[in-house]
Design an enzyme around this catalytic site. Structure first.
Site, short mmCIF file in Angstrom:
data_model
loop_
_atom_site.label_atom_id
_atom_site.label_comp_id
_atom_site.label_asym_id
_atom_site.label_seq_id
_atom_site.Cartn_x
_atom_site.Cartn_y
_atom_site.Cartn_z
N GLU A 505 0.86 -1.08 -0.03
CA GLU A 505 0.07 -0.39 0.41
C GLU A 505 0.72 0.83 0.16
OE1 GLU A 505 -1.67 -1.54 3.88
OE2 GLU A 505 -2.59 -3.08 2.54
N GLU A 536 -4.01 -7.02 2.95
CA GLU A 536 -2.82 -8.02 3.75
C GLU A 536 -2.95 -9.14 3.09
OE1 GLU A 536 -3.56 -3.53 5.32
OE2 GLU A 536 -4.40 -5.10 5.13
N GLN A 558 2.12 -1.94 5.50
CA GLN A 558 2.23 -0.72 5.74
C GLN A 558 2.26 -0.28 7.54
OE1 GLN A 558 -0.44 2.86 5.12
NE2 GLN A 558 0.98 2.90 3.20
N ASP A 561 0.46 -2.95 12.76
CA ASP A 561 -0.43 -3.91 13.83
C ASP A 561 -1.74 -4.06 12.45
OD1 ASP A 561 -1.20 -1.61 15.21
OD2 ASP A 561 -0.20 -0.75 14.24
N TYR A 562 -1.49 -3.66 10.88
CA TYR A 562 -2.03 -4.61 9.54
C TYR A 562 -1.81 -5.49 9.94
CZ TYR A 562 -3.37 0.49 9.21
OH TYR A 562 -3.31 2.09 9.81
N HIS A 603 -3.13 1.89 16.29
CA HIS A 603 -1.40 2.04 15.64
C HIS A 603 -0.62 2.25 17.24
CE1 HIS A 603 -3.67 3.83 13.00
NE2 HIS A 603 -3.06 3.43 11.97
#
Length: 805
Positions: A505, A536, A558, A561-562, A603
């Site tokens: 991303e 993801e 990115q 957390d993702y 985050h």
């Protein structure tokens, strides 16, 4: 002969093979297909019996899907790759990627890779794969025959991997830098990826994410949906909108203006239509790289879902009758008779021959599985009886154990090991030739079994990341921001290595959110450095598939957390690949992400314990700055293993000295670095927390006269292979482990590694401590970070407490 579908098949077969084919040739091919279907069905039926009689542990089979898989197999060319699931036995047999004997070897869990090459007995039956690397860890030529990537059990997990392998074909066709040097992996990107999935699993998010991404990327992906009307016991109407996956996907149907995917619906019992439609569809995919979904309908499942239960518990009488009448083998038999291809007597003889073939293959597989175990039983009995004959005080008990072992009709290795251990326990106070021989035999079997069942957690080739030679950085006087160092590094990397690709991303046009790739897409092209959608799981799958096909992808998530969205394919597929294939496949994927000291609940950036416990089989790199990150990329790109690299988000605009050998120096994995020497306490940490620790030292601890030795672990997997931390602990006699994960996370992991496994407890003069973030996620803004994660004042307090104890 009447003008039926057979005539159409003849014309299409001739067109496909570019030569004349007689009716006799076609009839022979039809009968060979029928024999294959009958043999595969018999293997399923026998397999179920082997489970129910206890010779095998569990069974899940591909009965009912034989014709569709035979049809798909016909159009699978050398270099094409399967990414499937656990009901594809007929496809494997028909392509020559496996056979019925290997099918039974897997059912019995034979750990010999010569007999069970897919997994070496490590996965339950129905999990297939071909061997892509040789005994030295080098790639074989994957274009010489059809190939199968290694299956996993999680439903729809094969989808994201298939996307990546198909994307590799697109790159091989369209990227000029790949035209030479990759001949083992491609023939100009003509390869089609054959992905199979059960209809119920199309409800999984990974399926939808993959189909959407495939349509966007336009890749040569053929998805076969085997639709038998149920997901285990749950009817399709409770799972799929419109009660049809092809109708649910209709909005994605291809058109020339807007793109999309082709959707074909075919009956799983219609032999002629299967052959015709699949042939045309695969040819179209190969030429245009437009993905196609083949919805294979009215498939049956004669034995139900698995050996765990009977389908008669949940299927109505009408449905059971339908499955008998519409069984693909029954329908093919009708097709053969009605078209006068063969008479009843001929078919009966053919069927008996096919069934006998399956029975004989089963027996060969069983003998090859049980013979070495029986030899171990015999050897164990002989050695134990020698102890009895020498008049051991427990001789009667030992003799009884031997009798019990030899009486087991179908022994397994566990039976042998347990008997040996029990006898050795009775002989602990005896040390003569007979007991030594028994102990030596037990030790030899332990080593043998350890290799059979535990080898290849990591690469065992010369390309293992831990074998990469360390090259130290040569620093200049120049300084740059961290992101500028990475940008310079990636520029040099992409210029030198055509196999490297980066995507994620915001990675392409704007050069990632922190500018590590700024300006590089324009320089190296949109296929080398590319943007992706917010997806993801398929970013991970895209990288996984590319790495399986000889490329060196850097797949960017990115923010850390993702990673949760992509953790399933990393945990179930990437991390287990070398282990579950017993060294047969590899995927040197690099996941690049960033985290630590972030602000806000979503985050917060350091779920390290979660990652540690889910990706064993990968490396986990936690560089403290961007120079360290570059060195780790250099190390990983010389290896054949996958890794996650977590850059420090708050370090991109910090000044760092620039190495003159930026693209050559390497950081050794698993070797911590002492970044500040001291004598009173050892402080162990990584990443951004190291800067907070330095703040505590500068402001509070050093002025108080406390001498701190600070150790940066650099990688959590592997961890401190040379016991650098233990050596520091021997000097200071005090230790504290600090990070920003939740309590019991990575600090607890580091604590166990040093105090328990390395034996650090022997050198302690004070209670060892851990200091982590709070159990909750951090609140937003700087105050949220300060009060939720270890701050300089908390660190100073904790160190004062340990030192003053």
């Amino acid at each position: 002969m009447p003008q039926t579908k057979l005539n159409i098949m003849l014309k299409e077969a001739a067109a496909t093979n570019h030569q004349k084919i007689s009716f006799e040739d076609l009839k022979r091919e039809v009968l060979a297909d029928y024999r294959m279907a009958v043999a595969s069905r018999e293997a399923s039926l026998i397999g179920r019996k082997e489970v129910l009689t206890g010779k095998a542990k569990f069974g899940i089979f591909g009965d009912g899907k034989e014709l569709a898989q035979i049809a798909a197999a016909k159009y699978m060319q050398p270099g094409d790759i399967r990414s499937g699931y656990y009901r594809d036995q007929t496809l494997m047999f028909a392509t020559g990627m496996s056979d019925i004997e290997k099918f039974f070897s897997q059912l019995y869990a034979n750990p010999d890779v010569q007999e069970e090459p897919s997994t070496g007995g490590r996965m339950m039956n129905g999990h297939y794969g071909t061997r892509w690397i040789d005994e030295n860890g080098d790639w074989k030529d994957l274009t010489k025959a059809p190939q199968s990537s290694s299956d996993i059990s999680p439903t729809a997990g094969q989808m994201v991997r298939a996307l990546g392998m198909a994307y590799a074909s697109k790159l091989y066709r369209n990227v000029p830098e790949l035209k030479n040097g990759f001949e083992k992996f491609t023939r100009n990107g003509d390869e089609v990826i054959f992905c199979t999935i059960g209809d119920a699993s199309t409800s999984e998010g990974l399926f939808w994410e993959t189909i959407n991404a495939a349509g966007v990327l336009r890749v040569p992906l053929a998805v076969f949906v085997w639709d038998d009307g149920y997901g285990i016991s749950v009817p399709r109407r409770y799972q799929t909108t419109k009660n049809s996956i092809s109708q649910a996907l209709s909005g994605m149907q291809w058109d020339e203006e807007t793109g999309g995917v082709h959707i074909e619906t075919i009956k799983g019992w219609d032999y002629a239509d299967l052959m015709s439609r699949i042939q045309k569809g695969i040819a179209r995919i190969r030429e245009t790289h437009v993905p196609t979904i083949f919805h294979i309908q009215e498939v049956t499942q004669p034995q139900g879902h698995s050996t765990s239960g009977s389908h008669e518990r949940y299927k109505s009488k009408d449905r059971l009758q339908f499955e008998k009448e519409m069984d693909c083998i029954v329908k093919m038999r009708e097709f053969i008779v009605s078209n006068e291809i063969a008479d009843e007597d001929t078919l009966t003889q053919l069927e008996e021959g096919a069934k006998q073939e399956a029975r004989e293959a089963k027996q060969r597989a069983w003998e090859k599985f049980i013979t070495p175990i029986r030899a171990q039983v015999q050897q164990a009995a002989t050695l134990c009886n020698q102890i009895v004959m020498q008049g051991h005080p427990s001789g009667q008990d030992i003799a009884a154990m031997v009798q019990k072992l030899t009486a087991i009709k179908e022994p397994i290795r566990k039976d042998v090991m347990q008997t040996l251990y029990r006898v050795i326990a009775l002989c602990r106070d005896t040390n003569n030739e007979a007991t030594r021989a028994l102990r030596n035999f037990y030790t030899a079997l332990q080593e043998e079994n350890n290799h059979k069942f535990s080898a290849f957690q990591q690469s065992e080739s010369a390309y293992n990341a831990l074998k990469v030679q360390e090259v130290k950085p040569v620093f200049t006087e120049a300084t740059l921001n961290g992101y500028e160092i990475l940008n310079q590094y990636f520029d040099q990397l992409f210029a030198a290595n055509p196999a490297v690709f980066a995507f994620g991303e915001d990675v392409g046009k704007i050069g990632d959110v922190n500018q590590g790739f700024a300006g590089l897409q324009e320089k190296y092209g949109e296929l080398r450095i590319s943007d992706t959608g917010i997806r993801e799981a398929t970013i991970v799958g895209q990288g996984l598939g590319m790495a399986l096909r000889g490329l060196r992808p850097i797949a960017e998530i990115q923010y850390l957390d993702y990673l949760l969205y992509g953790l399933q394919p990393l945990s179930d597929d990437v991390a287990t690949l070398q282990y579950r294939t017993a060294g047969g496949q590899k995927c040197p994927l690099i996941i690049r992400t960033r985290g630590h000291r972030l602000e806000g609940i979503w985050h917060s950036g350091s779920p390290m314990g979660m990652i540690l416990n889910s990706i064993r089989g990968m490396y986990l790199c936690v560089p403290r700055d961007m120079v360290q990150a570059a060195g780790m990329y250099n190390t990983l790109l010389q290896s054949d293993e996958p890794a996650i690299v977590i850059e420090c988000l708050n370090g991109y605009r910090l000044k760092e000295r620039v190495p003159s050998n930026l693209s050559e120096f390497t950081v050794p994995l698993g070797i911590p670095e002492v970044i500040a020497e001291g004598s009173d306490i050892t402080i162990v940490s990584y990443g951004s927390t190291l800067r907070v620790i330095q703040e505590a030292i500068d402001n509070y601890l050093a002025p108080a006269g406390i001498s701190c030795e600070v150790v940066d672990v650099r990688t959590l997997l592997p961890f401190d292979l040379n016991q650098v931390i233990l050596e520091s602990l021997k000097k200071t006699s005090r230790v504290i482990f600090i990070d920003e994960d939740v309590p019991g996370g990575a600090t607890a992991y580091m604590y166990q590694q040093v105090i328990e496994i390395q034996g650090g407890y022997r050198y302690l003069d004070a209670t060892p401590r851990t200091l982590s973030a709070k159990a909750h996620r951090p609140a937003y803004a700087t105050d949220g970070d300060y009060f939720s994660k270890p701050n300089a004042e908390q660190i100073a307090d904790a160190v004062f407490e340990v030192v003053s104890e």
